[in-house]
Write a protein that holds these residues in place. Structure first.
Motif, PDB file in Angstrom:
ATOM      1  N   ALA A 144       0.830  -1.204   0.000  1.00 21.38           N
ATOM      2  CA  ALA A 144       0.000   0.000   0.000  1.00 21.38           C
ATOM      3  C   ALA A 144       0.862   1.250   0.000  1.00 21.38           C
ATOM      4  CB  ALA A 144      -0.938  -0.008   1.200  1.00 21.38           C
ATOM      5  N   CYS A 145       1.956   1.218   0.728  1.00 21.39           N
ATOM      6  CA  CYS A 145       2.879   2.353   0.770  1.00 21.39           C
ATOM      7  C   CYS A 145       3.517   2.566  -0.596  1.00 21.39           C
ATOM      8  CB  CYS A 145       3.941   2.117   1.840  1.00 21.39           C
ATOM      9  SG  CYS A 145       5.037   3.520   2.086  1.00 21.39           S
ATOM     10  N   GLU A 146       3.930   1.483  -1.258  1.00 17.00           N
ATOM     11  CA  GLU A 146       4.511   1.582  -2.596  1.00 17.00           C
ATOM     12  C   GLU A 146       3.492   2.150  -3.578  1.00 17.00           C
ATOM     13  OE1 GLU A 146       6.165  -2.108  -3.950  1.00 17.00           O
ATOM     14  OE2 GLU A 146       7.181  -2.440  -2.041  1.00 17.00           O
ATOM     15  N   ALA A 147       2.270   1.667  -3.502  1.00 13.17           N
ATOM     16  CA  ALA A 147       1.215   2.152  -4.393  1.00 13.17           C
ATOM     17  C   ALA A 147       0.935   3.626  -4.152  1.00 13.17           C
ATOM     18  CB  ALA A 147      -0.057   1.325  -4.200  1.00 13.17           C
ATOM     19  N   SER A 148       0.932   4.026  -2.899  1.00 17.71           N
ATOM     20  CA  SER A 148       0.703   5.423  -2.561  1.00 17.71           C
ATOM     21  C   SER A 148       1.804   6.305  -3.124  1.00 17.71           C
ATOM     22  CB  SER A 148       0.614   5.568  -1.047  1.00 17.71           C
ATOM     23  OG  SER A 148       0.501   6.911  -0.685  1.00 17.71           O
ATOM     24  N   LYS A 149       3.047   5.852  -3.015  1.00 17.32           N
ATOM     25  CA  LYS A 149       4.173   6.620  -3.557  1.00 17.32           C
ATOM     26  C   LYS A 149       4.086   6.711  -5.081  1.00 17.32           C
ATOM     27  CE  LYS A 149       7.396   5.622   0.180  1.00 17.32           C
ATOM     28  NZ  LYS A 149       8.597   4.866   0.569  1.00 17.32           N
ATOM     29  N   PHE A 150       3.700   5.611  -5.719  1.00 21.96           N
ATOM     30  CA  PHE A 150       3.563   5.604  -7.177  1.00 21.96           C
ATOM     31  C   PHE A 150       2.493   6.590  -7.627  1.00 21.96           C
ATOM     32  CE2 PHE A 150       1.707   4.070 -11.122  1.00 21.96           C
ATOM     33  CZ  PHE A 150       2.828   3.953 -11.919  1.00 21.96           C
ATOM     34  N   VAL A 151       1.350   6.577  -6.939  1.00 21.04           N
ATOM     35  CA  VAL A 151       0.266   7.494  -7.286  1.00 21.04           C
ATOM     36  C   VAL A 151       0.685   8.935  -7.045  1.00 21.04           C
ATOM     37  CG1 VAL A 151      -2.059   8.233  -6.612  1.00 21.04           C
ATOM     38  CG2 VAL A 151      -1.584   5.826  -6.966  1.00 21.04           C
ATOM     39  N   ALA A 152       1.376   9.179  -5.938  1.00 27.08           N
ATOM     40  CA  ALA A 152       1.832  10.539  -5.654  1.00 27.08           C
ATOM     41  C   ALA A 152       2.808  11.029  -6.716  1.00 27.08           C
ATOM     42  CB  ALA A 152       2.486  10.587  -4.277  1.00 27.08           C
ATOM     43  N   LYS A 153       3.627  10.127  -7.237  1.00 22.13           N
ATOM     44  CA  LYS A 153       4.636  10.513  -8.220  1.00 22.13           C
ATOM     45  C   LYS A 153       4.040  10.660  -9.621  1.00 22.13           C
ATOM     46  CE  LYS A 153       9.201   9.158  -9.842  1.00 22.13           C
ATOM     47  NZ  LYS A 153      10.268   8.161  -9.748  1.00 22.13           N
ATOM     48  N   HIS A 154       3.163   9.718 -10.027  1.00 24.69           N
ATOM     49  CA  HIS A 154       2.678   9.673 -11.402  1.00 24.69           C
ATOM     50  C   HIS A 154       1.215  10.071 -11.554  1.00 24.69           C
ATOM     51  CE1 HIS A 154       6.380   7.724 -12.576  1.00 24.69           C
ATOM     52  NE2 HIS A 154       6.222   6.833 -11.613  1.00 24.69           N
ATOM     53  N   GLY A 155       0.514  10.314 -10.479  1.00 21.43           N
ATOM     54  CA  GLY A 155      -0.920  10.579 -10.544  1.00 21.43           C
ATOM     55  C   GLY A 155      -1.265  11.851 -11.293  1.00 21.43           C
ATOM     56  N   THR A 156      -0.502  12.903 -11.071  1.00 23.22           N
ATOM     57  CA  THR A 156      -0.786  14.186 -11.714  1.00 23.22           C
ATOM     58  C   THR A 156      -0.626  14.099 -13.221  1.00 23.22           C
ATOM     59  OG1 THR A 156      -0.005  15.294  -9.721  1.00 23.22           O
ATOM     60  CG2 THR A 156      -0.229  16.639 -11.682  1.00 23.22           C
ATOM     61  N   SER A 157       0.438  13.451 -13.672  1.00 23.13           N
ATOM     62  CA  SER A 157       0.654  13.335 -15.112  1.00 23.13           C
ATOM     63  C   SER A 157      -0.429  12.461 -15.750  1.00 23.13           C
ATOM     64  CB  SER A 157       2.039  12.779 -15.417  1.00 23.13           C
ATOM     65  OG  SER A 157       2.173  11.475 -14.893  1.00 23.13           O
ATOM     66  N   TYR A 158      -0.824  11.401 -15.074  1.00 24.99           N
ATOM     67  CA  TYR A 158      -1.903  10.555 -15.590  1.00 24.99           C
ATOM     68  C   TYR A 158      -3.204  11.342 -15.680  1.00 24.99           C
ATOM     69  CZ  TYR A 158      -5.503   7.004 -15.832  1.00 24.99           C
ATOM     70  OH  TYR A 158      -6.592   6.276 -16.207  1.00 24.99           O
ATOM     71  N   TYR A 159      -3.476  12.149 -14.666  1.00 23.08           N
ATOM     72  CA  TYR A 159      -4.679  12.970 -14.638  1.00 23.08           C
ATOM     73  C   TYR A 159      -4.689  13.945 -15.813  1.00 23.08           C
ATOM     74  CZ  TYR A 159      -7.979  16.480 -12.881  1.00 23.08           C
ATOM     75  OH  TYR A 159      -9.014  17.355 -12.752  1.00 23.08           O
TER      76      TYR A 159
END
Length: 122
Positions: free
Chosen positions: A12-27
């Motif tokens: 869950a921590c890894e997934a959270s870090k991934f979303v924090a890093k790549h979420g904005t660009s995906y959005y």
């Protein structure tokens, strides 16, 4: 059990870090790709118009849905008339459908009670 919990927490921590890093660009990519669905300028009047269009479009689809329901009911009546010719596969599908309906009913009851399980405990 505790080791599984630690593994789940680390994932869950890894997934959270991934979303924090790549979420904005995906959005941003998603919004750019679906730009033709975005109403500019966004206004209350336009939102109300779109919601009315959705409502009346759904209302207009009711006759077609009723016809489909009638066909399904006629099919079920025909199956019931010819139940002696019913195959095991058809009976299994009907049983699974009934079980699914019951499960959705139970889920709805649980949700309606605010996600509580109640019962009589003497």
């Amino acid at each position: 059990m505790a080791s599984k919990l630690i593994q789940v927490q680390s994932k869950a921590c890894e997934a959270s870090k991934f979303v924090a890093k790549h979420g904005t660009s995906y959005y941003r990519q998603l919004l750019e790709k679906k730009k033709n669905y975005i109403q500019e300028p966004a206004s209350v009047d336009k939102c109300q118009e779109l919601s009315k269009q959705l409502l009346y479009t759904r209302l207009a689809s009711i006759p077609g849905r009723c016809e489909t329901l009638r066909k399904e009911v006629d099919y079920a009546k025909n199956l019931w008339k010819n139940r002696t010719d019913l195959k095991v596969e058809d009976a299994g599908v009907a049983a699974l459908f009934g079980l699914e309906c019951f499960a959705w009913y139970c889920a709805g009851e649980i949700i309606g009670r605010g996600f509580t399980f109640t019962g009589y405990y003497p």
